[in-house]
Design an enzyme around this catalytic site. Structure first.
Site, short mmCIF file in Angstrom:
data_model
loop_
_atom_site.label_atom_id
_atom_site.label_comp_id
_atom_site.label_asym_id
_atom_site.label_seq_id
_atom_site.Cartn_x
_atom_site.Cartn_y
_atom_site.Cartn_z
N TYR A 149 4.56 0.71 1.82
CA TYR A 149 4.79 -0.34 2.80
C TYR A 149 4.25 -1.67 2.29
O TYR A 149 3.34 -1.70 1.46
CB TYR A 149 4.08 -0.02 4.12
CG TYR A 149 4.72 1.08 4.93
CD1 TYR A 149 5.33 0.81 6.14
CD2 TYR A 149 4.70 2.40 4.48
CE1 TYR A 149 5.91 1.82 6.89
CE2 TYR A 149 5.27 3.42 5.23
CZ TYR A 149 5.87 3.11 6.44
OH TYR A 149 6.44 4.12 7.17
N TYR A 209 0.83 -1.20 0.00
CA TYR A 209 0.00 0.00 0.00
C TYR A 209 0.86 1.25 0.00
O TYR A 209 2.03 1.22 0.38
CB TYR A 209 -0.95 0.01 1.20
CG TYR A 209 -0.30 -0.17 2.56
CD1 TYR A 209 -0.06 0.93 3.38
CD2 TYR A 209 0.03 -1.43 3.04
CE1 TYR A 209 0.52 0.77 4.63
CE2 TYR A 209 0.60 -1.60 4.29
CZ TYR A 209 0.84 -0.49 5.09
OH TYR A 209 1.40 -0.66 6.32
N TYR A 215 0.74 5.32 1.12
CA TYR A 215 0.08 6.40 1.84
C TYR A 215 -0.02 7.65 0.96
O TYR A 215 0.72 7.79 -0.02
CB TYR A 215 0.86 6.75 3.11
CG TYR A 215 0.66 5.77 4.24
CD1 TYR A 215 -0.54 5.70 4.92
CD2 TYR A 215 1.70 4.92 4.64
CE1 TYR A 215 -0.72 4.81 5.96
CE2 TYR A 215 1.53 4.03 5.69
CZ TYR A 215 0.31 3.99 6.35
OH TYR A 215 0.13 3.11 7.38
N GLU A 250 6.91 -0.90 18.52
CA GLU A 250 8.20 -1.43 18.07
C GLU A 250 9.28 -1.27 19.14
O GLU A 250 9.19 -0.36 19.98
CB GLU A 250 8.64 -0.72 16.79
CG GLU A 250 7.70 -0.92 15.64
CD GLU A 250 8.11 -0.16 14.38
OE1 GLU A 250 9.09 0.61 14.42
OE2 GLU A 250 7.44 -0.36 13.36
N ARG A 254 13.92 -0.77 5.79
CA ARG A 254 13.72 -1.48 7.05
C ARG A 254 12.79 -2.67 6.80
O ARG A 254 11.84 -2.58 6.04
CB ARG A 254 13.10 -0.50 8.04
CG ARG A 254 12.69 -1.07 9.36
CD ARG A 254 12.08 0.07 10.21
NE ARG A 254 11.49 -0.44 11.41
CZ ARG A 254 12.19 -0.85 12.46
NH1 ARG A 254 13.50 -0.78 12.44
NH2 ARG A 254 11.57 -1.31 13.53
#
Length: 169
Positions: A23, A15, A17, A68, A45
């Site tokens: 991501y 997806y 943003y 996280e 990452r």
């Protein structure tokens, strides 16, 4: 409310943003997610076996949230009927100041991520609150270790469109 997650576990999707950040997410099972970050301040990452709180909000609407080791908190709501997602991320100040410190396979650097988090600074936190459109979706089955298994630099050039799934462009 029935928290039946059977329509959501095993889902693998990419997806983007509204701010342009891309991501990739895999809902591995009822308590665990894997993800890769393709673009944005922490692009590159990737994480496996992140514990998450995952809930069914309504038919085809799910929410998942996690904290996280970096101190970043994420909460995402996804509507699988219209392939729209809304995410809120709270970044601690140390990540805004030095995002490159988190660009790694987190699982190999958990102690270092906690050390950065504890050293800080934490505040002021930066909130990102955006809608996103899914552009690829498939069910890869539960607990499939091959879904997210390498950094983005090792992916084929035509990824994810070389996978069997629904292209939602």
């Amino acid at each position: 409310m029935n928290n039946d997650l059977s329509k959501f576990t095993g889902c693998h999707f990419l997806y983007q943003y509204a701010n342009g950040w891309c991501y990739e997410m895999y809902i591995k099972n009822e308590k665990t997610i894997d993800y890769r970050i393709h673009s944005g301040i922490v692009a590159g990452r990737w994480v496996k076996d992140q514990h998450a709180l995952i809930n069914r909000i309504a038919d085809n609407v799910f929410k998942f949230s996690w904290d996280e080791p970096t101190g970043t908190f994420v909460s995402i709501t996804i509507n699988l009927e219209v392939y729209i997602l809304h995410g809120t991320v709270a970044f601690p100040k140390w990540i805004i100041d030095h995002p490159e410190k988190t660009v790694c396979f987190q699982n190999d650097h958990l102690a270092l991520m906690r050390s950065h988090r504890d050293k800080g600074p934490t505040y002021d936190k930066t909130l990102e609150d955006n809608f996103a459109k899914l552009y690829f979706f498939r069910n890869a089955g539960k607990n499939n270790e091959s879904v997210i298994d390498c950094p983005i630099g090792d992916l084929p050039k035509d990824y994810p469109f070389n996978l069997k799934g629904k292209v939602l462009l």
